[in-house]
Write an enzyme that holds these catalytic residues in place. Structure first.
Site, PDB file in Angstrom:
ATOM      1  N   ARG A  97      -4.785   0.290  -8.763  1.00 44.42           N
ATOM      2  CA  ARG A  97      -5.512  -0.990  -8.797  1.00 44.42           C
ATOM      3  C   ARG A  97      -4.709  -2.051  -9.527  1.00 44.42           C
ATOM      4  O   ARG A  97      -4.774  -3.236  -9.198  1.00 44.42           O
ATOM      5  CB  ARG A  97      -6.858  -0.799  -9.521  1.00 44.42           C
ATOM      6  CG  ARG A  97      -7.855  -0.027  -8.714  1.00 44.42           C
ATOM      7  CD  ARG A  97      -9.021   0.443  -9.570  1.00 44.42           C
ATOM      8  NE  ARG A  97      -9.950   1.217  -8.768  1.00 44.42           N
ATOM      9  CZ  ARG A  97     -10.930   1.947  -9.286  1.00 44.42           C
ATOM     10  NH1 ARG A  97     -11.121   2.005 -10.594  1.00 44.42           N
ATOM     11  NH2 ARG A  97     -11.748   2.610  -8.491  1.00 44.42           N
ATOM     12  N   PRO A 140     -15.656  11.624   4.567  1.00 48.76           N
ATOM     13  CA  PRO A 140     -16.507  10.883   5.499  1.00 48.76           C
ATOM     14  C   PRO A 140     -17.857  10.482   4.863  1.00 48.76           C
ATOM     15  O   PRO A 140     -18.342   9.383   5.082  1.00 48.76           O
ATOM     16  CB  PRO A 140     -16.713  11.867   6.656  1.00 48.76           C
ATOM     17  CG  PRO A 140     -15.516  12.768   6.598  1.00 48.76           C
ATOM     18  CD  PRO A 140     -15.116  12.869   5.158  1.00 48.76           C
ATOM     19  N   ILE A 180      -7.171   8.145   4.670  1.00 51.05           N
ATOM     20  CA  ILE A 180      -6.089   8.444   3.732  1.00 51.05           C
ATOM     21  C   ILE A 180      -4.793   7.750   4.149  1.00 51.05           C
ATOM     22  O   ILE A 180      -4.203   8.078   5.190  1.00 51.05           O
ATOM     23  CB  ILE A 180      -5.882   9.981   3.611  1.00 51.05           C
ATOM     24  CG1 ILE A 180      -7.226  10.663   3.283  1.00 51.05           C
ATOM     25  CG2 ILE A 180      -4.810  10.298   2.571  1.00 51.05           C
ATOM     26  CD1 ILE A 180      -7.948  10.123   2.052  1.00 51.05           C
ATOM     27  N   PHE A 189      -2.814  10.627  -0.978  1.00 47.20           N
ATOM     28  CA  PHE A 189      -3.816  10.900  -2.019  1.00 47.20           C
ATOM     29  C   PHE A 189      -5.168  11.063  -1.333  1.00 47.20           C
ATOM     30  O   PHE A 189      -5.687  10.099  -0.767  1.00 47.20           O
ATOM     31  CB  PHE A 189      -3.825   9.697  -2.970  1.00 47.20           C
ATOM     32  CG  PHE A 189      -4.878   9.667  -4.042  1.00 47.20           C
ATOM     33  CD1 PHE A 189      -4.643  10.270  -5.272  1.00 47.20           C
ATOM     34  CD2 PHE A 189      -6.071   8.991  -3.847  1.00 47.20           C
ATOM     35  CE1 PHE A 189      -5.599  10.188  -6.292  1.00 47.20           C
ATOM     36  CE2 PHE A 189      -7.024   8.912  -4.850  1.00 47.20           C
ATOM     37  CZ  PHE A 189      -6.789   9.512  -6.078  1.00 47.20           C
ATOM     38  N   GLY A 190      -5.686  12.269  -1.330  1.00 49.21           N
ATOM     39  CA  GLY A 190      -6.938  12.530  -0.616  1.00 49.21           C
ATOM     40  C   GLY A 190      -8.128  12.648  -1.541  1.00 49.21           C
ATOM     41  O   GLY A 190      -8.345  13.703  -2.138  1.00 49.21           O
ATOM     42  N   GLU A 225      -9.761   1.405  -3.186  1.00 50.99           N
ATOM     43  CA  GLU A 225      -9.515   1.457  -4.642  1.00 50.99           C
ATOM     44  C   GLU A 225     -10.704   0.885  -5.416  1.00 50.99           C
ATOM     45  O   GLU A 225     -10.530   0.182  -6.406  1.00 50.99           O
ATOM     46  CB  GLU A 225      -8.263   0.654  -5.013  1.00 50.99           C
ATOM     47  CG  GLU A 225      -7.084   0.945  -4.160  1.00 50.99           C
ATOM     48  CD  GLU A 225      -6.262   2.094  -4.662  1.00 50.99           C
ATOM     49  OE1 GLU A 225      -6.489   2.524  -5.803  1.00 50.99           O
ATOM     50  OE2 GLU A 225      -5.430   2.578  -3.898  1.00 50.99           O
ATOM     51  N   GLY A 265     -17.561   7.952  -0.275  1.00 51.86           N
ATOM     52  CA  GLY A 265     -16.533   6.940  -0.479  1.00 51.86           C
ATOM     53  C   GLY A 265     -16.599   6.418  -1.907  1.00 51.86           C
ATOM     54  O   GLY A 265     -15.854   6.852  -2.786  1.00 51.86           O
ATOM     55  N   SER A 290       0.844  -1.206   0.000  1.00 52.13           N
ATOM     56  CA  SER A 290       0.000   0.000   0.000  1.00 52.13           C
ATOM     57  C   SER A 290       0.875   1.249   0.000  1.00 52.13           C
ATOM     58  O   SER A 290       0.591   2.215  -0.709  1.00 52.13           O
ATOM     59  CB  SER A 290      -0.900   0.044   1.244  1.00 52.13           C
ATOM     60  OG  SER A 290      -1.821  -0.997   1.211  1.00 52.13           O
ATOM     61  N   THR A 337     -14.651  -0.722  -4.242  1.00 51.35           N
ATOM     62  CA  THR A 337     -15.070  -1.965  -3.576  1.00 51.35           C
ATOM     63  C   THR A 337     -15.367  -3.034  -4.633  1.00 51.35           C
ATOM     64  O   THR A 337     -15.513  -2.728  -5.823  1.00 51.35           O
ATOM     65  CB  THR A 337     -16.349  -1.725  -2.751  1.00 51.35           C
ATOM     66  OG1 THR A 337     -17.409  -1.411  -3.657  1.00 51.35           O
ATOM     67  CG2 THR A 337     -16.190  -0.596  -1.741  1.00 51.35           C
TER      68      THR A 337
HETATM   69  C1  LIG Z   1      -7.161   1.030   5.089  1.00 52.49           C
HETATM   70  C2  LIG Z   1      -7.776   1.954   4.072  1.00 52.49           C
HETATM   71  C3  LIG Z   1      -6.969   2.823   3.365  1.00 52.49           C
HETATM   72  C4  LIG Z   1      -7.536   3.720   2.445  1.00 52.49           C
HETATM   73  N1  LIG Z   1      -6.722   4.611   1.763  1.00 52.49           N
HETATM   74  C5  LIG Z   1      -7.288   5.588   1.003  1.00 52.49           C
HETATM   75  C6  LIG Z   1      -6.472   6.615   0.411  1.00 52.49           C
HETATM   76  O1  LIG Z   1      -5.242   6.608   0.519  1.00 52.49           O
HETATM   77  N2  LIG Z   1      -7.090   7.616  -0.261  1.00 52.49           N
HETATM   78  C7  LIG Z   1      -8.445   7.671  -0.420  1.00 52.49           C
HETATM   79  O2  LIG Z   1      -8.921   8.607  -1.040  1.00 52.49           O
HETATM   80  N3  LIG Z   1      -9.230   6.692   0.114  1.00 52.49           N
HETATM   81  C8  LIG Z   1      -8.702   5.668   0.817  1.00 52.49           C
HETATM   82  N4  LIG Z   1      -9.492   4.687   1.393  1.00 52.49           N
HETATM   83  C9  LIG Z   1     -10.936   4.786   1.256  1.00 52.49           C
HETATM   84  C10 LIG Z   1     -11.540   3.769   0.314  1.00 52.49           C
HETATM   85  O3  LIG Z   1     -11.208   4.059  -1.014  1.00 52.49           O
HETATM   86  C11 LIG Z   1     -13.067   3.772   0.571  1.00 52.49           C
HETATM   87  O4  LIG Z   1     -13.245   3.139   1.817  1.00 52.49           O
HETATM   88  C12 LIG Z   1     -13.846   3.062  -0.510  1.00 52.49           C
HETATM   89  O5  LIG Z   1     -13.862   3.817  -1.691  1.00 52.49           O
HETATM   90  C13 LIG Z   1     -15.289   2.780  -0.087  1.00 52.49           C
HETATM   91  O6  LIG Z   1     -15.879   3.907   0.467  1.00 52.49           O
HETATM   92  P1  LIG Z   1     -16.630   3.808   1.886  1.00 52.49           P
HETATM   93  O7  LIG Z   1     -15.748   3.133   2.841  1.00 52.49           O
HETATM   94  O8  LIG Z   1     -17.103   5.182   2.213  1.00 52.49           O
HETATM   95  O9  LIG Z   1     -17.863   2.864   1.642  1.00 52.49           O
HETATM   96  P2  LIG Z   1     -19.273   3.229   0.970  1.00 52.49           P
HETATM   97  O10 LIG Z   1     -19.037   3.919  -0.330  1.00 52.49           O
HETATM   98  O11 LIG Z   1     -20.129   3.900   1.978  1.00 52.49           O
HETATM   99  O12 LIG Z   1     -19.840   1.777   0.666  1.00 52.49           O
HETATM  100  C14 LIG Z   1     -20.404   0.928   1.669  1.00 52.49           C
HETATM  101  C15 LIG Z   1     -20.927  -0.319   0.974  1.00 52.49           C
HETATM  102  O13 LIG Z   1     -21.948   0.062   0.034  1.00 52.49           O
HETATM  103  C16 LIG Z   1     -21.601  -0.452  -1.239  1.00 52.49           C
HETATM  104  N5  LIG Z   1     -22.070   0.449  -2.308  1.00 52.49           N
HETATM  105  C17 LIG Z   1     -21.823   1.777  -2.438  1.00 52.49           C
HETATM  106  N6  LIG Z   1     -22.404   2.244  -3.555  1.00 52.49           N
HETATM  107  C18 LIG Z   1     -23.002   1.180  -4.152  1.00 52.49           C
HETATM  108  C19 LIG Z   1     -23.763   1.000  -5.343  1.00 52.49           C
HETATM  109  N7  LIG Z   1     -23.986   2.011  -6.207  1.00 52.49           N
HETATM  110  N8  LIG Z   1     -24.243  -0.220  -5.616  1.00 52.49           N
HETATM  111  C20 LIG Z   1     -23.989  -1.268  -4.798  1.00 52.49           C
HETATM  112  N9  LIG Z   1     -23.297  -1.171  -3.648  1.00 52.49           N
HETATM  113  C21 LIG Z   1     -22.794   0.040  -3.344  1.00 52.49           C
HETATM  114  C22 LIG Z   1     -20.081  -0.549  -1.232  1.00 52.49           C
HETATM  115  O14 LIG Z   1     -19.618  -1.447  -2.241  1.00 52.49           O
HETATM  116  C23 LIG Z   1     -19.838  -1.054   0.180  1.00 52.49           C
HETATM  117  O15 LIG Z   1     -20.065  -2.431   0.239  1.00 52.49           O
HETATM  118  C24 LIG Z   1      -8.937   3.720   2.250  1.00 52.49           C
HETATM  119  C25 LIG Z   1      -9.741   2.803   2.944  1.00 52.49           C
HETATM  120  C26 LIG Z   1      -9.168   1.921   3.834  1.00 52.49           C
HETATM  121  C27 LIG Z   1     -10.041   0.953   4.570  1.00 52.49           C
END
Ligand SMILES: Cc1cc2nc3c(=O)[nH]c(=O)nc-3n(C[C@H](O)[C@H](O)[C@H](O)COP(=O)(O)OP(=O)(O)OC[C@H]3O[C@@H](n4cnc5c(N)ncnc54)[C@H](O)[C@@H]3O)c2cc1C
Length: 389
Positions: A248, A139, A168, A134-135, A368, A142, A96, A370
């Site tokens: 990715r 909250p 981040i 990379f931000g 990156e 996602g 990572s 889900t």
């Molecule tokens: C350890 C870690 C490091 C990270 N590092 C970074 C980083 O460096 N920079 C950065 O910018 N981000 C980072 N992230 C954030 C990561 O990219 C997000 O967690 C991810 O994009 C999902 O967003 P969320 O957690 O808000 O989940 P949500 O978007 O709230 O999703 C929750 C659930 O709903 C599902 N869902 C959402 N929309 C849909 C849809 N349209 N249809 C079906 N299902 C859906 C998702 O698949 C998931 O199962 C990191 C996360 C973690 C855990």
């Protein structure tokens, strides 16, 4: 034909690699054995990333290794992938770190930055002197970053940024944050150096996954930046999405590294752990588990290599990378969980790498994009119909 079958390279994927690719892979594998594996249990348990390792990764040419010029190594996509695989066989936290530094922080500067920005930031980032983050995620946004709230407005020639970024990687240890924000012209990327007034970070604690990796919140409160802090070449979601595609790609390989480590551990354990008077590897049920793990490991590795060759030929599309990320992370988690069962109770302790890899892969499944989002990307590619909203 090789004399005997190597369980860790059952179908001789090695044969498909060039001498240079094998050499790079070997260098990273040795580094992981010497520098990552001896400390990883402690770092994971104490939730720390050894910052000094950044310079060592830089010395090996692994930071921004697939970029050209500006002291970057200019390696092929396949070489970059192999490095990710070996690093993640150690721990996803190290892969990572390298992914974020090279693909998410250096890549946008390299691709969309001005010549001055490239000259200022890329050489010190390539040697690990400057750490980037990379931000994009917030909250409340996602999977749906397009609607992010972080915004930049112009005041004279300057920009003023307000907003919060969440989850981040490297946030708290970064010297430079690449922050994506809404502007009148669409989403744009800003270079925010650590120490800029109004910019602060807060590390996220109590993570049970990717513990040997710093994850933080970025807080931007009336952060004033000069006009030349915006990346001139990127407007709209195309900018951050292209960076994600780069990162990715590394995950497609890295996940197979974590899976290989779990497979190797389970195979060894199955041959030595005796129950009912014989090694558990002699039971058909254990052999079925090992055979299934072997099949998915080899398929996933071949897929990673195929996508790497396509990327080197300039033919890979984001949808191809989604297919790779979806499959390889899902299968890596499956392999890791199956491996855990072979170790029985021992599988839940940090003395063996498996539970650590399982927990890490839970984050890799989510960040990156889900697995659900990659499924929808593939659905759209197949049907032409968008099912996100
Ligand atoms: C350890 C870690 C490091 C990270 N590092 C970074 C980083 O460096 N920079 C950065 O910018 N981000 C980072 N992230 C954030 C990561 O990219 C997000 O967690 C991810 O994009 C999902 O967003 P969320 O957690 O808000 O989940 P949500 O978007 O709230 O999703 C929750 C659930 O709903 C599902 N869902 C959402 N929309 C849909 C849809 N349209 N249809 C079906 N299902 C859906 C998702 O698949 C998931 O199962 C990191 C996360 C973690 C855990």
């Amino acid at each position: 034909m090789p004399d005997s079958i190597d369980p860790l390279d059952f179908i001789d994927v090695d044969h498909l690699l060039s001498e240079e690719e094998r050499a790079i892979r070997g260098t990273v594998r040795d580094f992981v054995h010497e520098r990552v594996l001896p400390g990883i249990e402690e770092w994971f348990e104490n939730a720390e990333f050894p910052r000094e390792i950044a310079a060592e990764l830089g010395k090996l040419g692994l930071l921004g290794m697939h970029l050209t010029g500006y002291d970057c190594a200019g390696a092929s996509a396949v070489s970059y992938g192999l490095a990710c695989m070996e690093l993640e066989a150690g721990d996803s936290g190290f892969r990572s770190f390298v992914s974020v530094q090279g693909s998410l922080a250096m890549f946008p500067i390299w691709k969309y930055g001005s010549e001055e920005q490239k000259l200022e930031w890329l050489p010190p980032m390539a040697v690990g002197e400057v750490i980037g983050c990379f931000g994009l995620t917030e909250p409340d946004f996602g999977s749906d970053p397009t609607n992010m709230r972080t915004a930049a407005r112009r005041v004279g020639a300057d920009w003023i940024l307000n907003g919060t970024k969440m989850w981040i990687t490297n946030g708290g240890i970064a010297d430079l944050a690449v922050v994506w924000a809404q502007t009148d012209e669409g989403i744009r990327g800003f270079l925010v150096p650590h120490g800029t007034p109004g910019f602060s970070t807060k590390d996220i604690h109590h993570k049970l996954s990717l513990r040997a990796s710093v994850t933080s919140e970025l807080i931007l409160d009336e952060v004033r930046l000069p006009a030349d802090s915006v990346l001139p070449g990127a407007t709209g979601m195309k900018g951050p999405l292209s960076c994600l595609s780069e990162a990715r790609f590394g995950i497609v390989w890295g996940a197979m590294g974590a899976a290989r480590a779990c497979f190797e551990c389970a195979l060894e354990y199955a041959k030595t752990r005796v129950q009912f008077g014989k090694p558990i590897g002699a039971f058909q049920l254990t052999q079925e588990k090992l055979a299934n793990m072997l099949v998915e490991l080899n398929k996933g590795t071949l897929l990673a290599l195929h996508l790497g060759r396509m990327k080197d030929e300039g033919r890979v599309r984001p949808e191809h990378i989604s297919l790779g990320k979806l499959n390889n992370v899902r299968e890596a988690l499956g392999i890791a969980r199956e491996a855990r069962t072979i170790l029985g109770a021992s599988g839940v302790t940090l003395e063996y790498p498996i539970i650590r890899h399982i927990n890490n892969l839970e984050s890799v499944l989510t960040y990156e994009g889900t697995s659900e989002i990659h499924t929808l990307i593939l659905g759209q590619a197949l049907t032409g119909l968008r099912a996100f909203d």
